[in-house]
Design a protein around this motif. Structure first.
Motif, mmCIF file in Angstrom:
data_model
loop_
_atom_site.group_PDB
_atom_site.id
_atom_site.type_symbol
_atom_site.label_atom_id
_atom_site.label_comp_id
_atom_site.label_asym_id
_atom_site.label_seq_id
_atom_site.Cartn_x
_atom_site.Cartn_y
_atom_site.Cartn_z
ATOM 1 N N VAL A 1 10.217 -4.184 -1.786
ATOM 2 C CA VAL A 1 11.580 -3.853 -2.208
ATOM 3 C C VAL A 1 12.037 -4.818 -3.292
ATOM 4 N N ILE A 2 11.677 -6.084 -3.160
ATOM 5 C CA ILE A 2 12.155 -7.103 -4.090
ATOM 6 C C ILE A 2 11.308 -7.180 -5.355
ATOM 7 N N MET A 3 9.976 -7.241 -5.187
ATOM 8 C CA MET A 3 9.092 -7.489 -6.336
ATOM 9 C C MET A 3 8.279 -6.279 -6.759
ATOM 10 N N SER B 1 0.198 -3.222 14.150
ATOM 11 C CA SER B 1 0.798 -1.922 13.823
ATOM 12 C C SER B 1 2.303 -1.900 14.047
ATOM 13 N N MET B 2 2.782 -2.662 15.029
ATOM 14 C CA MET B 2 4.208 -2.631 15.334
ATOM 15 C C MET B 2 5.043 -3.158 14.169
ATOM 16 N N VAL B 3 4.685 -4.360 13.672
ATOM 17 C CA VAL B 3 5.465 -4.926 12.580
ATOM 18 C C VAL B 3 5.213 -4.171 11.277
ATOM 19 N N ASN B 4 3.971 -3.741 11.033
ATOM 20 C CA ASN B 4 3.673 -3.032 9.785
ATOM 21 C C ASN B 4 4.394 -1.702 9.694
ATOM 22 N N SER B 5 4.441 -0.948 10.798
ATOM 23 C CA SER B 5 5.108 0.354 10.760
ATOM 24 C C SER B 5 6.606 0.186 10.537
ATOM 25 N N GLN B 6 7.196 -0.828 11.154
ATOM 26 C CA GLN B 6 8.629 -1.065 10.965
ATOM 27 C C GLN B 6 8.941 -1.521 9.543
ATOM 28 N N THR B 7 8.103 -2.400 9.017
ATOM 29 C CA THR B 7 8.337 -2.944 7.676
ATOM 30 C C THR B 7 8.180 -1.877 6.603
ATOM 31 N N ALA B 8 7.074 -1.123 6.660
ATOM 32 C CA ALA B 8 6.852 -0.068 5.664
ATOM 33 C C ALA B 8 7.919 1.015 5.770
ATOM 34 N N GLY B 9 8.342 1.331 6.987
ATOM 35 C CA GLY B 9 9.404 2.312 7.158
ATOM 36 C C GLY B 9 10.723 1.849 6.560
ATOM 37 N N TRP B 10 11.056 0.591 6.765
ATOM 38 C CA TRP B 10 12.282 0.011 6.192
ATOM 39 C C TRP B 10 12.229 0.064 4.669
ATOM 40 N N ALA B 11 11.103 -0.360 4.091
ATOM 41 C CA ALA B 11 10.970 -0.303 2.637
ATOM 42 C C ALA B 11 11.064 1.126 2.128
ATOM 43 N N ARG C 1 12.667 3.663 3.414
ATOM 44 C CA ARG C 1 14.058 4.141 3.446
ATOM 45 C C ARG C 1 14.868 3.499 2.328
ATOM 46 N N THR C 2 14.651 2.214 2.101
ATOM 47 C CA THR C 2 15.410 1.492 1.076
ATOM 48 C C THR C 2 15.083 2.002 -0.325
ATOM 49 N N LEU C 3 13.803 2.249 -0.588
ATOM 50 C CA LEU C 3 13.356 2.687 -1.915
ATOM 51 C C LEU C 3 13.256 4.210 -2.033
ATOM 52 N N ASN C 4 13.613 4.901 -0.958
ATOM 53 C CA ASN C 4 13.662 6.365 -0.966
ATOM 54 C C ASN C 4 12.304 6.985 -1.320
ATOM 55 N N TYR C 5 11.274 6.625 -0.537
ATOM 56 C CA TYR C 5 9.967 7.239 -0.735
ATOM 57 C C TYR C 5 10.024 8.748 -0.515
ATOM 58 N N GLY C 6 10.820 9.148 0.468
ATOM 59 C CA GLY C 6 10.961 10.557 0.778
ATOM 60 C C GLY C 6 11.782 10.720 2.039
ATOM 61 N N PRO C 7 12.403 11.886 2.237
ATOM 62 C CA PRO C 7 13.215 12.110 3.442
ATOM 63 C C PRO C 7 12.370 11.952 4.713
ATOM 64 N N GLY C 8 12.825 11.097 5.626
ATOM 65 C CA GLY C 8 12.130 10.929 6.893
ATOM 66 C C GLY C 8 10.794 10.220 6.793
ATOM 67 N N PHE C 9 10.556 9.480 5.704
ATOM 68 C CA PHE C 9 9.264 8.799 5.548
ATOM 69 C C PHE C 9 8.949 7.924 6.755
ATOM 70 N N SER C 10 7.663 7.903 7.148
ATOM 71 C CA SER C 10 7.221 7.052 8.252
ATOM 72 C C SER C 10 5.802 6.554 7.983
ATOM 73 N N TYR C 11 5.461 5.476 8.675
ATOM 74 C CA TYR C 11 4.132 4.876 8.545
ATOM 75 C C TYR C 11 3.605 4.568 9.932
ATOM 76 N N GLY D 1 0.821 -1.209 0.000
ATOM 77 C CA GLY D 1 0.000 0.000 0.000
ATOM 78 C C GLY D 1 0.853 1.255 0.000
ATOM 79 N N CYS D 2 1.867 1.291 0.853
ATOM 80 C CA CYS D 2 2.779 2.447 0.876
ATOM 81 C C CYS D 2 3.578 2.537 -0.416
ATOM 82 N N PHE D 3 3.977 1.394 -0.962
ATOM 83 C CA PHE D 3 4.680 1.379 -2.252
ATOM 84 C C PHE D 3 3.808 2.011 -3.329
ATOM 85 N N MET D 4 2.532 1.642 -3.368
ATOM 86 C CA MET D 4 1.579 2.204 -4.328
ATOM 87 C C MET D 4 1.459 3.717 -4.162
#
Length: 431
Positions: free
Chosen positions: A392-394, A256-266, A268-278, A157-160
């Motif tokens: 990040v992968i697919m 929410s704990m795992v989702n926020s960490q996972t989306a945040g990691w993605a 940062r890796t894919l450079n959604y934006g400076p300081g991106f958070s979920y 969803g965040c990738f989209m």
């Protein structure tokens, strides 16, 4: 990767509640000629699954009765290396992954087999990333963890939304606020066992959530003023807060704990934006309901943490044991809806991710099955090797597959309608 491998996809843990359903999904949805094998540690149980599904399924593209069986132990690295060297992709449903998943991932990286799983154990995934990412990148191996309900909706969803912000608005994505506005689903014993294991790892984060919930109760209404996402404003909210867009009180959401960490990691890796958070929450009817949901979830987690109370819950059939889970009718009648509010410097836009079956099983099986098929047949130069979340992968390839399967991933300038509330227990689904 060479196409000379014996199998396209190996379902590891095929006798588990989720694994059996994954084999069935692949038999029904794979391209003709797809080579699927069943893997696990008990040959007799694997034969039983194979025979049961072969009798149940007829006129399908893949003959379950012709599927091979491979036997091994999750702790035997040498045997696992022999097994994964025969397949292009390993789809693992064997958890808790912290206890039973590490050697399999190591074998996949060593032998060049791509991999996906349905774990929600974020610390374990990060551990695998630290240990194996460099080798996986060097060998062009793709290790995609968290390909189930945790964390595909939040992650893709965040990738989209980041794609939309970049392509349509020419803006970096600052923050996404997700809210579960409707959900109905069951849970299996294996998932609960994984959750209990994860609680022990995430105690500090869970404690911070609890303190945040307590401190936010007295000023919950004031937190609504901090959620507005204009340029330069804070995105921080209490666990319990009021959402002006949805006009609903928000409360603690267990994923929410795992989702926020996972989306945040993605991000940062894919450079959604400076300081991106979920961030993520669950919608409630009113303030008292929001407080009740949060207390109930946390109390339930505490009961599951301790062995004596956990055994009592098993004995009274209040929660399922490992290997047990919801029935097919319950799975079909499930649903979920995730509302997403995305922030860029100029303003706000919206997304919606939803599913029309039990999120933990119906939707998870679709997500996992399509992830395995995506790795097996869609892999190209846009795929990023390493140990990462699925976006990040697919990324776009998996998003396209899921949309083609009827999974809703929508984005637009205005809020996308959502009708159900998180605690509704009726059989009606969103239209």
């Amino acid at each position: 990767m060479s196409d000379n491998r014996k199998y396209d996809i190996l379902v590891w843990g095929a006798t588990s509640f989720t694994g059996t359903r994954l084999v069935e999904y692949l038999a029904l949805n794979s391209p003709p000629g797809t080579r699927v094998a069943l893997g696990g540690r008990n040959k007799g149980k694997l034969e039983g699954v194979k025979q049961s599904l072969a009798a149940k399924l007829s006129n399908v593209a893949i003959d379950v009765g012709a599927m091979d069986i491979v036997v091994g132990d999750s702790a035997d690295l040498e045997r696992l290396c022999e097994i994964v060297a025969q397949t292009k992709v390993v789809a693992s449903t064997v958890g808790p992954y912290t206890a039973y998943g590490s050697e399999l991932v190591r074998a996949c990286v060593a032998k060049g087999a791509d991999y996906c799983d349905i774990t929600g154990e974020f610390p374990w995934v990060k551990k695998m990333h630290r240990e194996l990412n460099d080798e996986a990148v060097h060998k062009n191996v793709h290790i995609a963890s968290m390909c189930g309900f945790d964390c595909i909706p939040a992650d893709l969803g965040c990738f989209m939304l980041a794609q939309y912000a970049r392509d349509e608005l020419n803006q970096p994505l600052q923050h996404v606020k997700g809210s579960i506005v409707g959900i109905r689903g069951g849970v299996s014993g294996g998932t609960l066992a994984t959750l209990v294991n994860q609680i022990g790892v995430e105690k500090k984060l869970l404690w911070r959530k609890l303190k945040s919930m307590v401190s936010s109760n007295s000023g919950a209404r004031r937190s609504a003023g901090r959620q507005r996402n204009g340029s330069g404003k804070s995105f921080q909210r209490g666990v319990i807060h009021y959402d002006d867009t949805l006009q609903r009180w928000q409360t603690f959401w267990i994923m929410s704990m795992v989702n926020s960490q996972t989306a945040g990691w993605a991000g940062r890796t894919l450079n959604y934006g400076p300081g991106f958070s979920y961030s993520e929450s669950m919608s409630a009817h009113n303030l008292l309901h929001a407080i009740g949901i949060a207390i109930g979830l946390l109390y339930g987690l505490l009961l599951m943490m301790f062995r004596p109370t956990r055994y009592i819950l098993y004995a009274l059939r209040i929660v399922p044991r490992p290997g047990e889970g919801p029935g097919e009718e319950f799975t079909r009648n499930g649903f979920f809806s995730l509302h997403m509010e995305a922030s860029t410097a100029p303003g706000t836009f919206y997304g919606k991710v939803s599913g029309t079956s039990d999120p933990g099983y119906g939707e998870t099986i679709t997500y996992m099955g399509e992830s395995a098929l995506c790795l097996a047949f869609d892999r190209d130069k846009t795929f990023r090797p390493g140990v990462y979340p699925p976006s990040v992968i697919m990324g776009a390839a998996l998003l396209r597959r899921l949309r083609d399967k009827g999974c809703q991933f929508d984005v637009g300038r205005a809020p996308i309608a959502a009708v159900a509330i998180a605690s509704d227990q009726g059989s009606k689904k969103e239209k």
